[in-house]
Design a protein around this motif. Sequence first.
Motif, PDB file in Angstrom:
ATOM      1  N   ARG A  50      -0.208   9.901  -4.309  1.00 38.12           N
ATOM      2  CA  ARG A  50       0.830   9.132  -4.986  1.00 38.12           C
ATOM      3  C   ARG A  50       2.151   9.324  -4.234  1.00 38.12           C
ATOM      4  O   ARG A  50       2.537  10.458  -3.912  1.00 38.12           O
ATOM      5  CB  ARG A  50       1.011   9.582  -6.442  1.00 38.12           C
ATOM      6  CG  ARG A  50      -0.233   9.412  -7.324  1.00 38.12           C
ATOM      7  CD  ARG A  50      -0.544   7.956  -7.575  1.00 38.12           C
ATOM      8  NE  ARG A  50      -1.680   7.797  -8.463  1.00 38.12           N
ATOM      9  CZ  ARG A  50      -2.954   7.641  -8.053  1.00 38.12           C
ATOM     10  NH1 ARG A  50      -3.225   7.626  -6.753  1.00 38.12           N
ATOM     11  NH2 ARG A  50      -3.922   7.492  -8.938  1.00 38.12           N
ATOM     12  N   VAL A  51       2.850   8.217  -3.987  1.00 38.13           N
ATOM     13  CA  VAL A  51       4.156   8.241  -3.327  1.00 38.13           C
ATOM     14  C   VAL A  51       5.128   7.449  -4.194  1.00 38.13           C
ATOM     15  O   VAL A  51       4.785   6.371  -4.703  1.00 38.13           O
ATOM     16  CB  VAL A  51       4.087   7.640  -1.913  1.00 38.13           C
ATOM     17  CG1 VAL A  51       5.465   7.678  -1.250  1.00 38.13           C
ATOM     18  CG2 VAL A  51       3.069   8.404  -1.063  1.00 38.13           C
ATOM     19  N   PRO A  80      -6.347   7.736   1.415  1.00 35.49           N
ATOM     20  CA  PRO A  80      -7.314   6.763   0.891  1.00 35.49           C
ATOM     21  C   PRO A  80      -7.266   6.730  -0.642  1.00 35.49           C
ATOM     22  O   PRO A  80      -7.183   7.765  -1.287  1.00 35.49           O
ATOM     23  CB  PRO A  80      -8.656   7.302   1.392  1.00 35.49           C
ATOM     24  CG  PRO A  80      -8.304   8.032   2.657  1.00 35.49           C
ATOM     25  CD  PRO A  80      -6.968   8.663   2.393  1.00 35.49           C
ATOM     26  N   ARG A  81      -7.239   5.509  -1.201  1.00 37.60           N
ATOM     27  CA  ARG A  81      -7.126   5.256  -2.638  1.00 37.60           C
ATOM     28  C   ARG A  81      -5.783   5.724  -3.201  1.00 37.60           C
ATOM     29  O   ARG A  81      -5.633   5.919  -4.406  1.00 37.60           O
ATOM     30  CB  ARG A  81      -8.292   5.888  -3.411  1.00 37.60           C
ATOM     31  CG  ARG A  81      -9.634   5.248  -3.069  1.00 37.60           C
ATOM     32  CD  ARG A  81     -10.781   5.921  -3.773  1.00 37.60           C
ATOM     33  NE  ARG A  81     -10.941   7.315  -3.358  1.00 37.60           N
ATOM     34  CZ  ARG A  81     -11.512   7.690  -2.220  1.00 37.60           C
ATOM     35  NH1 ARG A  81     -11.977   6.794  -1.370  1.00 37.60           N
ATOM     36  NH2 ARG A  81     -11.628   8.963  -1.902  1.00 37.60           N
ATOM     37  N   GLY A  82      -4.822   5.921  -2.308  1.00 40.32           N
ATOM     38  CA  GLY A  82      -3.480   6.311  -2.742  1.00 40.32           C
ATOM     39  C   GLY A  82      -2.671   5.119  -3.220  1.00 40.32           C
ATOM     40  O   GLY A  82      -3.004   3.959  -2.942  1.00 40.32           O
ATOM     41  N   SER A 128       7.770   0.596   4.647  1.00 37.74           N
ATOM     42  CA  SER A 128       6.605   0.632   5.522  1.00 37.74           C
ATOM     43  C   SER A 128       6.178   2.068   5.820  1.00 37.74           C
ATOM     44  O   SER A 128       4.988   2.394   5.818  1.00 37.74           O
ATOM     45  CB  SER A 128       6.922  -0.108   6.825  1.00 37.74           C
ATOM     46  OG  SER A 128       5.794  -0.126   7.678  1.00 37.74           O
ATOM     47  N   GLN A 129       7.156   2.943   6.043  1.00 37.25           N
ATOM     48  CA  GLN A 129       6.857   4.345   6.314  1.00 37.25           C
ATOM     49  C   GLN A 129       6.213   5.002   5.096  1.00 37.25           C
ATOM     50  O   GLN A 129       5.264   5.789   5.225  1.00 37.25           O
ATOM     51  CB  GLN A 129       8.140   5.087   6.685  1.00 37.25           C
ATOM     52  CG  GLN A 129       7.973   6.579   6.926  1.00 37.25           C
ATOM     53  CD  GLN A 129       7.187   6.894   8.187  1.00 37.25           C
ATOM     54  OE1 GLN A 129       7.098   6.066   9.090  1.00 37.25           O
ATOM     55  NE2 GLN A 129       6.617   8.075   8.250  1.00 37.25           N
ATOM     56  N   ALA A 130       6.707   4.679   3.905  1.00 38.47           N
ATOM     57  CA  ALA A 130       6.123   5.227   2.682  1.00 38.47           C
ATOM     58  C   ALA A 130       4.668   4.795   2.544  1.00 38.47           C
ATOM     59  O   ALA A 130       3.795   5.599   2.184  1.00 38.47           O
ATOM     60  CB  ALA A 130       6.937   4.774   1.474  1.00 38.47           C
ATOM     61  N   ALA A 131       4.395   3.518   2.823  1.00 40.83           N
ATOM     62  CA  ALA A 131       3.024   3.024   2.736  1.00 40.83           C
ATOM     63  C   ALA A 131       2.118   3.728   3.734  1.00 40.83           C
ATOM     64  O   ALA A 131       0.933   3.963   3.467  1.00 40.83           O
ATOM     65  CB  ALA A 131       3.004   1.517   2.962  1.00 40.83           C
ATOM     66  N   ALA A 132       2.683   4.079   4.882  1.00 39.74           N
ATOM     67  CA  ALA A 132       1.892   4.739   5.928  1.00 39.74           C
ATOM     68  C   ALA A 132       1.451   6.141   5.523  1.00 39.74           C
ATOM     69  O   ALA A 132       0.498   6.675   6.093  1.00 39.74           O
ATOM     70  CB  ALA A 132       2.689   4.802   7.228  1.00 39.74           C
ATOM     71  N   THR A 133       2.128   6.746   4.565  1.00 39.35           N
ATOM     72  CA  THR A 133       1.784   8.112   4.157  1.00 39.35           C
ATOM     73  C   THR A 133       0.676   8.158   3.105  1.00 39.35           C
ATOM     74  O   THR A 133       0.260   9.245   2.701  1.00 39.35           O
ATOM     75  CB  THR A 133       3.016   8.843   3.582  1.00 39.35           C
ATOM     76  OG1 THR A 133       3.418   8.233   2.355  1.00 39.35           O
ATOM     77  CG2 THR A 133       4.178   8.818   4.560  1.00 39.35           C
ATOM     78  N   LEU A 134       0.209   7.005   2.657  1.00 35.35           N
ATOM     79  CA  LEU A 134      -0.793   6.985   1.596  1.00 35.35           C
ATOM     80  C   LEU A 134      -2.150   7.488   2.075  1.00 35.35           C
ATOM     81  O   LEU A 134      -2.636   7.079   3.130  1.00 35.35           O
ATOM     82  CB  LEU A 134      -0.962   5.571   1.040  1.00 35.35           C
ATOM     83  CG  LEU A 134       0.192   4.998   0.218  1.00 35.35           C
ATOM     84  CD1 LEU A 134      -0.093   3.549  -0.155  1.00 35.35           C
ATOM     85  CD2 LEU A 134       0.430   5.837  -1.032  1.00 35.35           C
TER      86      LEU A 134
END
Length: 213
Positions: free
Chosen positions: A116-117, A142-144, A134-140
Amino acid sequence: MATLAPDHAALMDRIYRWQRPIYDLTRKYYLFGRDRLIDELDAKPGMAVLEIGCGTGRNLAHVSRTWRGVKLFGLDISSEMLRAARKTLGTSGTLALGDATRFDAGALLGREGFERVMLSYAVSMIPDWQAALSQAAATLAPRGRLHVVDFGDCSGLPGPLRKLLLGWLARFHVSPRLDLADVAGRVARERGLTLEVRRGPFGYYQMVRLSRP
């Protein structure tokens, strides 16, 4: 390791140096939707929860009370705010000084992926907020899921009140991102994520959720 954007870091420190002691007391009256975001995290024990722009640690502390057994992580560009966050969280979270638009999660936080972010009223204060999203999405992991809440267009408010609110926010370098949903859609397409967008009462806030399969 990515370096901080010195001008923005200095600006945030100047703003929050005097606000830090009263930040949480004052923000509860107009940062609506934060607790709704936290209540909808659906975080299970053992999950890693990262807040980008964690501020005083108020949200992460609320996460720990609402979702027991999660692992807390926070990133902020302001050393002043991190001082407050460390007092709030003690040893219950991992915190780091970093730029939301470009950071190495492994180097700064000791972890590459997060279930979770959160970005809570942060994109409206980040100059290159598209890069931060975009950077936040990159830290997810799998299934995040990435959860975002921030100011909306406030179109449901009376005109004079809306003008007063936007003028007051501008004094603190806060700019509602009216194209947040469009940019989130682009990030979702680029990264193979699903997107959900919702609007708060009177358009006061907007919520975006990006989910990784």
